[in-house]
Scaffold this active site. Structure first.
Site, PDB file in Angstrom:
ATOM      1  N   TYR A 298       6.883 -10.054   6.920  1.00 47.43           N
ATOM      2  CA  TYR A 298       6.735  -8.616   7.159  1.00 47.43           C
ATOM      3  C   TYR A 298       7.270  -8.254   8.539  1.00 47.43           C
ATOM      4  CZ  TYR A 298       3.645  -7.842   3.127  1.00 47.43           C
ATOM      5  OH  TYR A 298       3.123  -7.723   1.861  1.00 47.43           O
TER       6      TYR A 298
ATOM      7  N   ASP B 158       0.823  -1.209   0.000  1.00 43.15           N
ATOM      8  CA  ASP B 158       0.000   0.000   0.000  1.00 43.15           C
ATOM      9  C   ASP B 158       0.858   1.261   0.000  1.00 43.15           C
ATOM     10  OD1 ASP B 158      -2.369  -1.427   0.052  1.00 43.15           O
ATOM     11  OD2 ASP B 158      -2.512  -1.420   2.241  1.00 43.15           O
TER      12      ASP B 158
END
EC number: 5.4.99.12
Length: 245
Positions: free
Chosen positions: A111, A52
């Protein structure tokens, strides 16, 4: 037509996400412009994860097919030259079989989320970590995170506009580590839903602040309702660290 696998890092702050935009800067768009500068062709660069706006990467992976075969090192160096001054670096380029798909061949994505737990303003970490001024109980956060491991319906923790066919995901790792004022949340899975990591992080911060207990987190998961989610962490602290194949 050789296929190249690219390993990439970037600062997501100047970009409106990975995916190419008509009029807004994107990581994919910058890479495709660099490829065109080398090859003269408009070619699609396929990424392993569509990060994003504002999300960073240390080990994003992409693939691209080009007509001309360059030595991998020369292709890497040429892309880096054409990417300047964008904060994007091609760390490695290698020729792979045409069966390799950056997105669909991936078996695990890793992540990391950085929180700076301080009342002081951020200076060097602006745009690269989430400043949380209220003291966080990282042990409580880590204990609560255990509740999210395994296979679950993560509807509560996915964006309402997520296009995934199923809300079920299997979370392999979710650890909360503290080193001084910095808290790092490490997570891995084969794939994640849109905004899943940031939604889990924000909810764990509520646990750390004492607003929620571990049971509250479990109840939010069981609700399978986006309205039951805690705060969604900002993109600043999120990094795609590695993709396994």
């Amino acid at each position: 037509m050789p296929r190249y696998k690219l390993t990439i890092e970037y600062d997501g702050a100047p970009f409106f996400g990975w995916q190419v935009q008509d009029t807004l800067p994107s990581v994919q768009g910058a890479l495709e412009a660099a490829v065109k500068a080398m090859t003269g062709a408009d070619l699609r660069v396929h990424g392993a994860g569509r990060t994003d706006a504002g999300v960073h990467a240390r080990g994003q992976v992409a693939h691209v097919d080009i007509e001309k075969q360059f030595p991998p090192g020369r292709f890497r160096d040429g892309l880096n030259a054409h990417l300047r001054p964008h904060p994007i670096a091609v760390l490695e380029a290698e020729i792979v079989p045409d069966t390799f798909e950056a997105r669909f061949s991936a078996v695990k994505r890793h992540y990391r989320y950085r929180i700076v737990n301080t009342r002081a303003n951020l200076a060097l970490d602006i745009g690269h970590a989430w400043r949380v001024p209220r003291r966080l109980d990282s042990d409580a956060m880590h204990a609560a995170a255990r509740r999210l491991l395994g296979k679950h319906d993560f509807t509560t923790f996915r964006d309402t506009e997520c296009q995934a066919k199923s809300p079920e995901k299997t979370l392999d790792q979710l650890d909360v580590l503290r080193d001084g004022r910095e808290i790092t949340i490490i997570t891995s899975a084969r794939s994640f839903l849109h905004s899943q990591v940031r939604s889990m992080v924000g909810s764990l911060v509520w646990v750390g602040e004492g607003r929620w207990t571990a049971d509250d987190l479990s109840a939010a998961l069981a609700a399978r309702n986006r309205a039951a989610c805690g705060i969604v962490a900002p993109p600043d602290g999120l990094y795609l660290v590695k993709v396994d194949y």
